[in-house]
Motif scaffolding. Structure first.
Motif, PDB file in Angstrom:
ATOM      1  N   UNK A  59       0.827  -1.208   0.000  1.00  0.00           N
ATOM      2  CA  UNK A  59       0.000   0.000   0.000  1.00  0.00           C
ATOM      3  C   UNK A  59       0.860   1.257   0.000  1.00  0.00           C
ATOM      4  N   UNK A  60       1.981   1.207   0.697  1.00  0.00           N
ATOM      5  CA  UNK A  60       2.882   2.356   0.714  1.00  0.00           C
ATOM      6  C   UNK A  60       3.500   2.581  -0.671  1.00  0.00           C
ATOM      7  N   UNK A  61       3.923   1.495  -1.346  1.00  0.00           N
ATOM      8  CA  UNK A  61       4.459   1.627  -2.715  1.00  0.00           C
ATOM      9  C   UNK A  61       3.403   2.177  -3.664  1.00  0.00           C
ATOM     10  N   UNK A  62       2.176   1.682  -3.524  1.00  0.00           N
ATOM     11  CA  UNK A  62       1.086   2.157  -4.379  1.00  0.00           C
ATOM     12  C   UNK A  62       0.847   3.648  -4.152  1.00  0.00           C
ATOM     13  N   UNK A  63       0.868   4.060  -2.898  1.00  0.00           N
ATOM     14  CA  UNK A  63       0.656   5.473  -2.586  1.00  0.00           C
ATOM     15  C   UNK A  63       1.766   6.338  -3.186  1.00  0.00           C
ATOM     16  N   UNK A  64       3.030   5.885  -3.044  1.00  0.00           N
ATOM     17  CA  UNK A  64       4.150   6.647  -3.617  1.00  0.00           C
ATOM     18  C   UNK A  64       4.038   6.733  -5.138  1.00  0.00           C
ATOM     19  N   UNK A  66       1.308   6.595  -6.883  1.00  0.00           N
ATOM     20  CA  UNK A  66       0.191   7.500  -7.188  1.00  0.00           C
ATOM     21  C   UNK A  66       0.644   8.957  -7.095  1.00  0.00           C
ATOM     22  N   UNK A  67       1.460   9.252  -6.099  1.00  0.00           N
ATOM     23  CA  UNK A  67       1.953  10.624  -5.942  1.00  0.00           C
ATOM     24  C   UNK A  67       2.899  11.022  -7.077  1.00  0.00           C
ATOM     25  N   UNK A  68       3.673  10.054  -7.611  1.00  0.00           N
ATOM     26  CA  UNK A  68       4.629  10.337  -8.690  1.00  0.00           C
ATOM     27  C   UNK A  68       3.972  10.415 -10.068  1.00  0.00           C
TER      28      UNK A  68
END
Length: 151
Positions: A59-64, A66-68
């Motif tokens: 989930x943290x990788x997905x969030x990062x 998404x931000x990029x």
């Protein structure tokens, strides 16, 4: 702490101050219920802990990511990206394909023998050729559906 409360309980009982016992039982019961609901007594297996950590990392990788994300500067490419990103379908639609459409398009289908490439060549491509669209679009009647899980 808890040991002190227990000592005082013993003193009250020895002094025959039994009027306090029902109140004390209620307070201890509520404390126990609160600790139980807070998960204080839960035991997490190493496998479950690893699984929880892996999901949190995902989930943290997905969030990062998404931000990029940046939209493509060329509109035609961006349209293709957005079209591909909304070609999902529901589990119900997948099960309908497996139980209804696949047996019609590929009556000889044997899950133990056939591979994904066989299903694609014998069922998905022929079924989506007539409307001339992606099979996911056909399954959803053209409704854009953002996938929640990659299978």
């Amino acid at each position: 702490g808890l040991a002190r409360v227990c000592q005082e309980l013993v003193i009250f009982i020895k002094d025959k101050s039994l009027l306090v016992v029902p109140l004390l039982i209620k307070v201890l019961g509520q404390t126990f219920a609160t600790l139980l609901m807070a998960g204080t007594f839960d035991k997490v297996t190493p496998t479950e802990a690893a699984s929880r950590k892996a999901e949190a990392d995902r989930l943290q990788r997905q969030h990062r990511a998404t931000l990029r994300y940046q939209k493509c500067t060329e509109a035609s490419w961006q349209d293709v990206v957005e079209d591909l990103a909304t070609r999902g379908f529901t589990l119900e639609q997948l099960l309908h394909f497996y139980t209804q459409d696949l047996p019609q398009a590929m009556p000889h289908f044997d899950p133990a023998r056939h591979r994904t490439v066989d299903v694609v060549r014998c069922a998905i491509i022929p079924c989506s050729a007539v409307p001339g669209c992606a099979h996911a679009s056909k399954m959803t009647n053209g409704s854009a559906t953002r996938p929640q899980t990659m299978v």
